[in-house]
Design an enzyme around this catalytic site. Structure first.
Site, PDB file in Angstrom:
ATOM      1  N   GLY A 143      67.264   4.408  22.996  1.00 27.00           N
ATOM      2  CA  GLY A 143      67.327   4.497  21.542  1.00 27.00           C
ATOM      3  C   GLY A 143      67.616   5.873  20.993  1.00 27.00           C
ATOM      4  O   GLY A 143      67.762   6.032  19.773  1.00 27.00           O
ATOM      5  N   ALA A 144      67.746   6.887  21.859  1.00 25.82           N
ATOM      6  CA  ALA A 144      67.976   8.243  21.366  1.00 25.82           C
ATOM      7  C   ALA A 144      69.307   8.363  20.631  1.00 25.82           C
ATOM      8  O   ALA A 144      69.392   8.975  19.563  1.00 25.82           O
ATOM      9  CB  ALA A 144      67.927   9.244  22.516  1.00 25.82           C
ATOM     10  N   GLY A 145      70.348   7.756  21.195  1.00 28.10           N
ATOM     11  CA  GLY A 145      71.656   7.783  20.539  1.00 28.10           C
ATOM     12  C   GLY A 145      71.637   7.058  19.211  1.00 28.10           C
ATOM     13  O   GLY A 145      72.283   7.475  18.245  1.00 28.10           O
ATOM     14  N   ASP A 146      70.881   5.956  19.137  1.00 32.50           N
ATOM     15  CA  ASP A 146      70.773   5.195  17.888  1.00 32.50           C
ATOM     16  C   ASP A 146      70.011   5.993  16.834  1.00 32.50           C
ATOM     17  O   ASP A 146      70.337   5.938  15.646  1.00 32.50           O
ATOM     18  CB  ASP A 146      70.080   3.857  18.139  1.00 32.50           C
ATOM     19  CG  ASP A 146      70.828   3.003  19.153  1.00 32.50           C
ATOM     20  OD1 ASP A 146      72.067   3.089  19.194  1.00 32.50           O
ATOM     21  OD2 ASP A 146      70.164   2.263  19.903  1.00 32.50           O
TER      22      ASP A 146
END
Length: 360
Positions: free
Chosen positions: A294-297
């Site tokens: 979820g870091a990119g999101d």
């Protein structure tokens, strides 16, 4: 209270601290004000991620799993809402306990879920996700087919899509019909309504029939996007193995004439940005990583939450760099907890982290 980092531009300072609701008050540098809709509509899949209770193991080695809501477009929608922005999610889940749980999670996080649909013949998608000790993520998907693949054009909430300042989507919804045709129809509605089209391919190769099909599918809508976020690995994949750090590769092969902003996420190292006028890099914010899911999101939610209130920010490099540092901090905070949606940061948490960066 005013914060040191955000005093260079009054408009940036205001929307980072004050943005909220479906209509935001934007204070401009000359002191004037205007009301503008800042809704970000996210289209695509929402599912249940099962994440190992311990880190650094393969899926087979994991002793137990913790369920967490996920799916890149839904993650972005929640991320924007957590930051005080206005967001909605359009997609399909199963008419089952997991599907109802996901709809409720969106509601709890102040995301408009009126565009969600429920399928009584297919289940909500499941994904098992882990970060192995070698740093590689491992995915195992259960969707044969899952409900998100079965969204029909007739089920679209057209009025909701027309309200979008930004319409955000990925590529997983392009893999199978009828969702592919529905995705294309939704993009057309948003574009005709004047929305900014935001694209994060979010490559999940195991879901595609082949690597060639994935490359062709992802690139089939490439030239329609106004804003694109990709990773280093995705650059290599889409260009057939070219150097992802070579600016000329990115500009010649991936930057198209209609594109306003191309972002390359580099994990803990930060991000690169490309516009028609300039290019550059913004360093990452260092934290102790627990789970990168979820870091990119979270990064995308950070930049879109700002872009929705300041749609021309890409024309001012200094303001864009400030916004991208904010987005990098969003991504950094997300890796300090397990799961995607549960780890999406609040606006206050991001500002506190940036204050520490300023102080160091």
């Amino acid at each position: 209270a005013q914060r040191k980092y955000y005093t260079v531009h009054n408009d940036i300072e205001c929307f980072l601290i004050c943005v909220g609701g479906s209509a935001d008050l934007v204070i401009t540098t000359n002191g004037s004000s205007q009301e503008s809709s800042s809704l970000v509509v996210c289209f695509g899949e929402m599912l249940i991620d099962f994440v190992p209770t311990v880190g650094g193991v393969s899926l087979a080695e994991a002793p137990a799993f913790k369920k967490a809501p996920g799916g890149a477009p839904a993650n972005v929608a929640v991320g924007i809402a957590r930051l005080g922005g206005s967001s909605a999610f359009v997609g399909k889940v199963g008419e089952d306990e997991f599907g109802y749980m996901l709809a409720d999670i969106l509601k709890q996080n102040k995301v408009d879920n009126s565009g969600m649909r429920f399928d009584h013949n297919a289940r909500t998608a499941l994904a098992f996700v882990t970060l192995r000790s070698d740093g590689e993520r491992e995915f195992l998907f259960f969707r044969n087919p899952s409900a998100d693949m079965l969204l029909h054009e007739s089920e679209l909430d057209v009025n909701l899509i027309k309200q979008a300042k930004i319409f955000h989507y990925g590529s997983i919804s392009l893999i199978d019909e009828p969702c592919r045709s529905t995705h294309l129809a939704a993009m057309a509605i948003a574009k005709k309504s004047g929305s900014i089209l935001s694209y994060d391919p979010n490559l999940r190769l195991p879901l595609w029939p082949s690597a060639d099909a994935a490359r062709e599918g992802i690139m089939s809508i490439w030239d329609h996007a106004d804003v694109i976020k990709i990773s280093e690995d995705e650059i290599s994949f889409l260009t057939g193995g070219d150097d992802p750090y070579d600016d000329s590769v990115v500009l010649k092969k991936l930057f198209h004439p209609n594109l306003k902003l191309l972002l390359v996420s580099e994990g803990s190292e930060g991000c690169r940005y490309y516009t028609k006028q300039y290019k550059g890099r913004v360093p990452g914010v260092k934290v102790k990583a627990v789970d990168t899911t979820g870091a990119g999101d979270a990064f995308v939610s950070g930049i879109l939450s700002i872009l929705a209130s300041d749609i021309d920010i890409y024309q001012d490099e200094k303001r864009l760099r400030e916004a991208l540092l904010f987005a990098n901090a969003c991504g950094a905070l997300t890796v300090t907890e397990r799961g995607a949606i549960p780890a999406m940061p609040t606006k206050d948490a991001v500002l506190q982290l940036l204050e520490k960066v300023d102080a160091s």
